[in-house]
Structures are given as C-alpha cells and as structure tokens.
Motif scaffolding. Structure first.
Motif, PDB file in Angstrom:
ATOM      1  N   GLU A  59      11.454  17.307   2.242  1.00  0.00           N
ATOM      2  CA  GLU A  59      13.011  17.891   2.300  1.00  0.00           C
ATOM      3  C   GLU A  59      13.234  18.493   3.683  1.00  0.00           C
ATOM      4  O   GLU A  59      12.137  18.995   3.997  1.00  0.00           O
ATOM      5  CB  GLU A  59      13.260  18.783   1.430  1.00  0.00           C
ATOM      6  N   TYR A  60      14.498  18.215   4.274  1.00  0.00           N
ATOM      7  CA  TYR A  60      14.759  18.579   5.572  1.00  0.00           C
ATOM      8  C   TYR A  60      16.041  19.447   5.558  1.00  0.00           C
ATOM      9  O   TYR A  60      17.018  19.130   5.216  1.00  0.00           O
ATOM     10  CB  TYR A  60      14.783  17.569   6.518  1.00  0.00           C
ATOM     11  N   PRO A  61      15.754  20.844   5.763  1.00  0.00           N
ATOM     12  CA  PRO A  61      16.924  21.789   5.462  1.00  0.00           C
ATOM     13  C   PRO A  61      17.938  21.368   6.538  1.00  0.00           C
ATOM     14  O   PRO A  61      17.561  21.339   7.771  1.00  0.00           O
ATOM     15  CB  PRO A  61      16.181  22.994   5.984  1.00  0.00           C
ATOM     16  N   GLY A  62      19.389  21.225   6.220  1.00  0.00           N
ATOM     17  CA  GLY A  62      20.300  21.160   6.840  1.00  0.00           C
ATOM     18  C   GLY A  62      20.647  19.751   7.382  1.00  0.00           C
ATOM     19  O   GLY A  62      21.517  19.437   8.073  1.00  0.00           O
ATOM     20  N   MET A  63      19.633  18.884   7.296  1.00  0.00           N
ATOM     21  CA  MET A  63      19.897  17.547   7.828  1.00  0.00           C
ATOM     22  C   MET A  63      21.005  16.537   6.766  1.00  0.00           C
ATOM     23  O   MET A  63      20.760  16.769   5.308  1.00  0.00           O
ATOM     24  CB  MET A  63      18.625  16.724   7.623  1.00  0.00           C
ATOM     25  N   ALA A  64      21.788  15.959   7.058  1.00  0.00           N
ATOM     26  CA  ALA A  64      22.589  15.159   6.449  1.00  0.00           C
ATOM     27  C   ALA A  64      21.863  13.747   6.112  1.00  0.00           C
ATOM     28  O   ALA A  64      20.870  13.669   5.948  1.00  0.00           O
ATOM     29  CB  ALA A  64      24.049  14.973   7.106  1.00  0.00           C
ATOM     30  N   HIS A  65      22.775  12.768   6.090  1.00  0.00           N
ATOM     31  CA  HIS A  65      22.155  11.412   5.677  1.00  0.00           C
ATOM     32  C   HIS A  65      21.947  10.829   7.268  1.00  0.00           C
ATOM     33  O   HIS A  65      22.510  10.141   7.650  1.00  0.00           O
ATOM     34  CB  HIS A  65      23.530  10.426   5.118  1.00  0.00           C
ATOM     35  N   ALA A  66      20.536  11.115   7.524  1.00  0.00           N
ATOM     36  CA  ALA A  66      20.187  10.852   8.816  1.00  0.00           C
ATOM     37  C   ALA A  66      18.735  10.677   8.758  1.00  0.00           C
ATOM     38  O   ALA A  66      17.894  10.894   7.808  1.00  0.00           O
ATOM     39  CB  ALA A  66      20.631  12.125   9.806  1.00  0.00           C
ATOM     40  N   VAL A  67      18.039  10.752   9.840  1.00  0.00           N
ATOM     41  CA  VAL A  67      16.619  10.903  10.216  1.00  0.00           C
ATOM     42  C   VAL A  67      16.547  12.120  11.505  1.00  0.00           C
ATOM     43  O   VAL A  67      17.131  11.948  12.356  1.00  0.00           O
ATOM     44  CB  VAL A  67      16.073   9.454  10.715  1.00  0.00           C
ATOM     45  N   ASP A  94       0.760  -1.176   0.104  1.00  0.00           N
ATOM     46  CA  ASP A  94      -0.164  -0.010   0.075  1.00  0.00           C
ATOM     47  C   ASP A  94       0.872   1.080   0.126  1.00  0.00           C
ATOM     48  O   ASP A  94       0.303   2.219  -0.399  1.00  0.00           O
ATOM     49  CB  ASP A  94      -0.857  -0.110   1.271  1.00  0.00           C
ATOM     50  N   ALA A  95       1.989   1.172   0.596  1.00  0.00           N
ATOM     51  CA  ALA A  95       2.935   2.455   0.682  1.00  0.00           C
ATOM     52  C   ALA A  95       4.225   1.997   0.877  1.00  0.00           C
ATOM     53  O   ALA A  95       4.578   0.822   1.427  1.00  0.00           O
ATOM     54  CB  ALA A  95       2.433   3.369   2.087  1.00  0.00           C
ATOM     55  N   ALA A  96       5.146   3.007   0.584  1.00  0.00           N
ATOM     56  CA  ALA A  96       6.772   2.671   0.665  1.00  0.00           C
ATOM     57  C   ALA A  96       7.405   3.845   1.191  1.00  0.00           C
ATOM     58  O   ALA A  96       7.078   4.998   0.400  1.00  0.00           O
ATOM     59  CB  ALA A  96       7.155   2.320  -0.539  1.00  0.00           C
ATOM     60  N   ILE A  97       8.008   3.843   2.143  1.00  0.00           N
ATOM     61  CA  ILE A  97       8.663   5.212   2.784  1.00  0.00           C
ATOM     62  C   ILE A  97      10.053   5.078   2.612  1.00  0.00           C
ATOM     63  O   ILE A  97      10.926   3.903   2.801  1.00  0.00           O
ATOM     64  CB  ILE A  97       8.519   5.371   4.288  1.00  0.00           C
ATOM     65  N   LEU A  98      10.894   5.949   1.813  1.00  0.00           N
ATOM     66  CA  LEU A  98      11.877   5.854   1.100  1.00  0.00           C
ATOM     67  C   LEU A  98      12.788   7.111   1.856  1.00  0.00           C
ATOM     68  O   LEU A  98      12.509   8.169   1.382  1.00  0.00           O
ATOM     69  CB  LEU A  98      11.936   5.984  -0.196  1.00  0.00           C
ATOM     70  N   LEU A  99      13.650   6.510   2.860  1.00  0.00           N
ATOM     71  CA  LEU A  99      14.703   7.443   3.570  1.00  0.00           C
ATOM     72  C   LEU A  99      15.764   7.605   3.054  1.00  0.00           C
ATOM     73  O   LEU A  99      16.551   6.751   3.353  1.00  0.00           O
ATOM     74  CB  LEU A  99      14.666   7.098   5.051  1.00  0.00           C
ATOM     75  N   SER A 100      16.233   8.673   2.609  1.00  0.00           N
ATOM     76  CA  SER A 100      17.428   8.873   1.960  1.00  0.00           C
ATOM     77  C   SER A 100      18.094   7.742   1.088  1.00  0.00           C
ATOM     78  O   SER A 100      19.197   7.413   1.225  1.00  0.00           O
ATOM     79  CB  SER A 100      18.426   9.286   3.061  1.00  0.00           C
ATOM     80  N   PRO A 101      17.489   7.286   0.053  1.00  0.00           N
ATOM     81  CA  PRO A 101      17.846   6.314  -0.733  1.00  0.00           C
ATOM     82  C   PRO A 101      18.872   6.775  -1.839  1.00  0.00           C
ATOM     83  O   PRO A 101      18.817   7.663  -2.283  1.00  0.00           O
ATOM     84  CB  PRO A 101      16.526   5.746  -1.322  1.00  0.00           C
ATOM     85  N   SER A 102      19.639   5.570  -2.314  1.00  0.00           N
ATOM     86  CA  SER A 102      20.484   5.559  -3.502  1.00  0.00           C
ATOM     87  C   SER A 102      19.599   5.111  -4.586  1.00  0.00           C
ATOM     88  O   SER A 102      19.489   3.863  -4.264  1.00  0.00           O
ATOM     89  CB  SER A 102      21.938   5.306  -3.359  1.00  0.00           C
ATOM     90  N   PHE A 103      19.777   5.571  -5.717  1.00  0.00           N
ATOM     91  CA  PHE A 103      18.954   4.924  -6.785  1.00  0.00           C
ATOM     92  C   PHE A 103      19.969   4.717  -7.927  1.00  0.00           C
ATOM     93  O   PHE A 103      19.768   4.404  -9.042  1.00  0.00           O
ATOM     94  CB  PHE A 103      17.860   5.482  -7.222  1.00  0.00           C
ATOM     95  N   ARG A 157      25.371  14.336   1.807  1.00  0.00           N
ATOM     96  CA  ARG A 157      26.407  14.356   0.747  1.00  0.00           C
ATOM     97  C   ARG A 157      26.774  12.908   0.907  1.00  0.00           C
ATOM     98  O   ARG A 157      27.875  12.731   0.017  1.00  0.00           O
ATOM     99  CB  ARG A 157      27.660  15.054   1.358  1.00  0.00           C
ATOM    100  N   THR A 158      26.157  11.769   1.505  1.00  0.00           N
ATOM    101  CA  THR A 158      26.373  10.511   1.353  1.00  0.00           C
ATOM    102  C   THR A 158      26.020   9.982  -0.014  1.00  0.00           C
ATOM    103  O   THR A 158      26.669   9.154  -0.387  1.00  0.00           O
ATOM    104  CB  THR A 158      25.944   9.695   2.567  1.00  0.00           C
ATOM    105  N   ILE A 159      24.827  10.359  -0.335  1.00  0.00           N
ATOM    106  CA  ILE A 159      24.153   9.746  -1.479  1.00  0.00           C
ATOM    107  C   ILE A 159      24.612  10.946  -2.773  1.00  0.00           C
ATOM    108  O   ILE A 159      24.247  11.953  -2.320  1.00  0.00           O
ATOM    109  CB  ILE A 159      22.788   9.590  -1.422  1.00  0.00           C
ATOM    110  N   PRO A 160      25.375  10.618  -3.709  1.00  0.00           N
ATOM    111  CA  PRO A 160      25.763  11.600  -4.796  1.00  0.00           C
ATOM    112  C   PRO A 160      24.532  12.243  -5.382  1.00  0.00           C
ATOM    113  O   PRO A 160      23.552  11.552  -5.694  1.00  0.00           O
ATOM    114  CB  PRO A 160      26.472  10.632  -5.828  1.00  0.00           C
ATOM    115  N   ALA A 161      24.265  13.324  -5.787  1.00  0.00           N
ATOM    116  CA  ALA A 161      23.363  14.123  -6.228  1.00  0.00           C
ATOM    117  C   ALA A 161      22.858  13.396  -7.354  1.00  0.00           C
ATOM    118  O   ALA A 161      21.463  13.394  -7.501  1.00  0.00           O
ATOM    119  CB  ALA A 161      23.865  15.326  -6.879  1.00  0.00           C
ATOM    120  N   ALA A 162      23.481  12.833  -8.291  1.00  0.00           N
ATOM    121  CA  ALA A 162      22.956  11.983  -9.450  1.00  0.00           C
ATOM    122  C   ALA A 162      22.000  11.032  -8.855  1.00  0.00           C
ATOM    123  O   ALA A 162      20.847  10.882  -9.535  1.00  0.00           O
ATOM    124  CB  ALA A 162      23.712  11.637 -10.308  1.00  0.00           C
ATOM    125  N   ASN A 163      22.274  10.369  -7.788  1.00  0.00           N
ATOM    126  CA  ASN A 163      21.404   9.293  -7.284  1.00  0.00           C
ATOM    127  C   ASN A 163      20.295   9.812  -6.910  1.00  0.00           C
ATOM    128  O   ASN A 163      19.246   9.043  -6.510  1.00  0.00           O
ATOM    129  CB  ASN A 163      22.326   8.521  -6.565  1.00  0.00           C
TER     130      ASN A 163
END
Length: 114
Positions: free
Chosen positions: A92-100, A35-44, A68-74
C-alpha cells in the motif's frame, strides 16, 4: 510456454488496472503455468462470487491509499481473492492515486528476488 526454451525462465504476469485483473484471470484459467502475478491497482468488478484461484502462483497486489478510480468494493474484492490463496503480498502506498510510484517499483523488484 511448455517448450524447453521457456523452461529455465520464471513466468511472471504484470498488469495495471484492467491489466491487473486480466493477469489474475490468466492465473485462474491456467493455475499451474505462472510463477507470479503482479496486480497493480486492479478492479475485480464481478469477481465477488468466484472461488479463489488454485495453484502455486505468488501474487503481489499494489494499491495507492488515494485511488478513487477503482471503487472501494472492487478494491476489497481484489484484496480478498489473491489473499485467500495464502500466497499474496499486499503493498500500500500512502497518498498515491490510480498510478505507479517509484517506491512501488523498488518494492516489486525486491519481491521478485524471492
């Protein structure tokens, strides 16, 4: 998942980073199950040439603006694929890095209510 025991429950995937990508791939492989999928900071990475998934699954895609962990293109590919389904909400979360962050949890709790 097809048993009556699961019939009354929504089926929601959630994953962070590579787990977010895995959640997307699970929907791609089984488009009418979740029914739903939550994708938190994924790399594609490697997903650019693929077709967007079909089905009714709702997507929530979450990123920090300082990831900056996930490249911009991904990150761009990760935005394009679920958004192409017409059933994706991007957070989108201003200032948040690869985190929750706490606000992300609040937003997702509210998103899941619908």
């Amino acid at each position: 998942m097809d048993t009556p025991a699961f019939g009354q429950f929504r089926k929601v995937l959630i994953g962070f980073s590579q787990g977010g990508y895995l959640s997307y791939r699970m929907v791609a492989e089984h488009p009418d199950v979740f029914d739903a999928a939550i994708l938190l900071s994924p790399s594609f990475k490697g997903e650019a040439a693929s077709e967007p998934v079909a089905g009714h699954t709702r997507f929530a895609l979450c990123y920090g603006t300082a990831d900056r962990t996930i490249p911009a293109a991904n990150q761009q590919c990760a935005r394009a694929k679920p958004t192409a389904t017409g059933n994706c909400t991007v957070f989108e979360y201003p200032g948040m890095a690869h985190a929750v962050c706490d606000q992300e949890i609040i937003d997702l709790r509210n998103w899941l209510k619908y």
